[in-house]
Design a protein around this motif. Structure first.
Motif, PDB file in Angstrom:
ATOM      1  N   LYS A   1     -10.019   1.908 -14.379  1.00 18.97           N
ATOM      2  CA  LYS A   1     -10.844   2.459 -13.312  1.00 18.97           C
ATOM      3  C   LYS A   1     -11.724   1.390 -12.676  1.00 18.97           C
ATOM      4  O   LYS A   1     -12.944   1.523 -12.621  1.00 18.97           O
ATOM      5  CB  LYS A   1     -11.713   3.597 -13.848  1.00 18.97           C
ATOM      6  N   LYS A   2     -11.124   0.342 -12.198  1.00 23.97           N
ATOM      7  CA  LYS A   2     -11.878  -0.735 -11.569  1.00 23.97           C
ATOM      8  C   LYS A   2     -11.899  -0.607 -10.048  1.00 23.97           C
ATOM      9  O   LYS A   2     -12.795  -1.142  -9.385  1.00 23.97           O
ATOM     10  CB  LYS A   2     -11.275  -2.089 -11.962  1.00 23.97           C
ATOM     11  N   HIS A   3     -10.941   0.102  -9.480  1.00 22.79           N
ATOM     12  CA  HIS A   3     -10.847   0.229  -8.027  1.00 22.79           C
ATOM     13  C   HIS A   3     -11.792   1.315  -7.513  1.00 22.79           C
ATOM     14  O   HIS A   3     -12.130   2.261  -8.228  1.00 22.79           O
ATOM     15  CB  HIS A   3      -9.414   0.554  -7.615  1.00 22.79           C
ATOM     16  N   LYS A   4     -12.183   1.162  -6.252  1.00 25.53           N
ATOM     17  CA  LYS A   4     -13.024   2.142  -5.573  1.00 25.53           C
ATOM     18  C   LYS A   4     -12.306   2.803  -4.418  1.00 25.53           C
ATOM     19  O   LYS A   4     -12.931   3.459  -3.591  1.00 25.53           O
ATOM     20  CB  LYS A   4     -14.312   1.469  -5.095  1.00 25.53           C
ATOM     21  N   ALA A   5     -11.005   2.609  -4.356  1.00 30.68           N
ATOM     22  CA  ALA A   5     -10.152   3.223  -3.341  1.00 30.68           C
ATOM     23  C   ALA A   5      -8.778   3.433  -3.954  1.00 30.68           C
ATOM     24  O   ALA A   5      -8.435   2.799  -4.955  1.00 30.68           O
ATOM     25  CB  ALA A   5     -10.074   2.346  -2.092  1.00 30.68           C
ATOM     26  N   PRO A   6      -7.979   4.344  -3.390  1.00 29.53           N
ATOM     27  CA  PRO A   6      -6.635   4.569  -3.935  1.00 29.53           C
ATOM     28  C   PRO A   6      -5.806   3.298  -3.978  1.00 29.53           C
ATOM     29  O   PRO A   6      -5.852   2.473  -3.067  1.00 29.53           O
ATOM     30  CB  PRO A   6      -6.030   5.595  -2.956  1.00 29.53           C
ATOM     31  N   VAL A   7      -5.045   3.131  -5.054  1.00 27.02           N
ATOM     32  CA  VAL A   7      -4.227   1.937  -5.259  1.00 27.02           C
ATOM     33  C   VAL A   7      -2.925   2.073  -4.484  1.00 27.02           C
ATOM     34  O   VAL A   7      -2.255   3.108  -4.548  1.00 27.02           O
ATOM     35  CB  VAL A   7      -3.955   1.721  -6.757  1.00 27.02           C
ATOM     36  N   ALA A   8      -2.558   1.011  -3.754  1.00 24.72           N
ATOM     37  CA  ALA A   8      -1.367   1.041  -2.902  1.00 24.72           C
ATOM     38  C   ALA A   8      -0.248   0.145  -3.411  1.00 24.72           C
ATOM     39  O   ALA A   8       0.923   0.425  -3.161  1.00 24.72           O
ATOM     40  CB  ALA A   8      -1.728   0.640  -1.474  1.00 24.72           C
ATOM     41  N   LEU A   9      -0.579  -0.949  -4.123  1.00 24.19           N
ATOM     42  CA  LEU A   9       0.434  -1.909  -4.567  1.00 24.19           C
ATOM     43  C   LEU A   9       0.239  -2.209  -6.046  1.00 24.19           C
ATOM     44  O   LEU A   9      -0.893  -2.292  -6.528  1.00 24.19           O
ATOM     45  CB  LEU A   9       0.347  -3.217  -3.769  1.00 24.19           C
ATOM     46  N   LEU A  10       1.363  -2.393  -6.747  1.00 24.44           N
ATOM     47  CA  LEU A  10       1.355  -2.774  -8.156  1.00 24.44           C
ATOM     48  C   LEU A  10       2.367  -3.889  -8.371  1.00 24.44           C
ATOM     49  O   LEU A  10       3.420  -3.930  -7.728  1.00 24.44           O
ATOM     50  CB  LEU A  10       1.706  -1.589  -9.062  1.00 24.44           C
ATOM     51  N   ALA A  11       2.040  -4.789  -9.295  1.00 22.44           N
ATOM     52  CA  ALA A  11       2.961  -5.860  -9.693  1.00 22.44           C
ATOM     53  C   ALA A  11       2.673  -6.192 -11.141  1.00 22.44           C
ATOM     54  O   ALA A  11       1.511  -6.203 -11.569  1.00 22.44           O
ATOM     55  CB  ALA A  11       2.806  -7.097  -8.810  1.00 22.44           C
ATOM     56  N   THR A  12       3.717  -6.457 -11.912  1.00 21.80           N
ATOM     57  CA  THR A  12       3.541  -6.746 -13.328  1.00 21.80           C
ATOM     58  C   THR A  12       4.518  -7.809 -13.789  1.00 21.80           C
ATOM     59  O   THR A  12       5.620  -7.949 -13.223  1.00 21.80           O
ATOM     60  CB  THR A  12       3.725  -5.473 -14.175  1.00 21.80           C
TER      61      THR A  12
END
Length: 298
Positions: free
Chosen positions: A28-39
């Motif tokens: 829960k570090k973001h303050k807006a909806p997450v749009a991109l992920l990479a791993t």
């Protein structure tokens, strides 16, 4: 194995244990909806709609770093990430911005990369300014090489490290500049701030990079790198075959000598998913045909 997902109704990244079918962490570090992920490996990168990029450790299931893009969680940014990618086990995160700049971040050093150009500007002649970089791929077989793709282009960039002999031979000598401060967290933030606004170079050696655009690429939906150890050798492995005569436009214009040399040397393999022109024609409505009317004079 672990699976990361980002619900659109919350600002968190949910990490699931596929084997146990349970939630192991809620990041829960973001303050807006997450749009991109990479791993890749132990690292997970995420970008939200505010343009903020965070990196998490999957081993410790906790926050690791915030990528300096010159933005704040509470302010609107002029540039926002359009693609994320880790550079093939080299602990580097590549972020493509809407301003056609690439930010290369060293995950372990927590600063902009020093062994390769850290802020790279995509030449407008290679990728049109109106086009968006939808994805980045770092083929395992191509060290220092990246593939950038959008719906109507596919571009390869060879990152030349500062002090590279090949790069020095290709580029004319220039006057020495003062040492960049991008190697520190404060300098990285300042350099990335200029990059997000479309200015500043930081450790920018764009002129030393080698760019190549592949012709005939259209309607690309996705691109995925393939490892020869897992997928086997390329199907067209005969240098004397008629590979250069296939109907695909990007191959039909290839130089036969370069093609034979590439087969002999070995090349990175990728899989692209494209929409066929026939399917596009069927999905689009028929063009309007103006009816011819006869004017009746009274």
């Amino acid at each position: 194995g672990l699976l990361a997902s980002a619900p659109r109704t919350t600002n968190e990244v949910v990490v699931l244990d596929v084997g146990a079918l349970s939630v192991v962490a809620r990041l829960k570090k973001h303050k807006a909806p997450v749009a991109l992920l990479a791993t890749e490996g132990e690292w997970l990168a995420s970008s939200d709609l505010n343009g903020v990029v965070h990196i998490f450790s999957l081993d410790k299931l906790q926050h690791h770093a915030k990528v300096p893009l010159g933005c704040d969680d509470n302010e609107k940014v002029r540039a926002f990430p359009t693609a994320l990618c880790f550079d093939g086990g080299r602990n580097r995160l590549i972020v493509a911005l809407s301003t056609h700049k690439l930010i290369i971040f060293d995950v372990e050093a927590l600063t902009l990369a020093q062994d390769v150009p850290s802020i790279v500007t995509i030449p407008p002649k290679t990728v049109p300014p109106c086009a968006r970089v939808c994805g980045i791929s770092a083929p395992p077989a191509g060290r220092g090489k990246l593939l950038l793709w959008g719906h109507s282009f596919l571009v390869k960039v060879d990152l030349k490290a500062p002090g590279d002999k090949d790069a020095e031979e290709e580029q004319p000598k220039k006057k020495k500049k003062r040492k960049s401060k991008a190697g520190t967290p404060e300098g990285a933030e300042a350099a990335a701030t200029d990059a997000s606004k479309g200015g500043g170079d930081g450790n920018n050696s764009t002129e030393a990079c080698v760019w190549k655009a592949y012709e005939g690429m259209q309607h690309i939906v996705s691109l995925h790198p393939l490892e020869e150890s897992q997928w086997g050798a390329p199907l067209l492995d005969d240098p004397n075959s008629n590979a250069a005569e296939v109907s695909h436009p990007s191959v039909a214009t290839a130089n036969k000598k370069r093609l034979r040399a590439a087969f002999a040397k070995g090349r990175a393999m990728v899989l692209t998913l494209e929409v066929a022109p026939v399917a596009i024609e069927k999905s689009l409505p028929q063009s309007f045909e103006r009816k011819s009317f006869t004017r009746v004079q009274s």
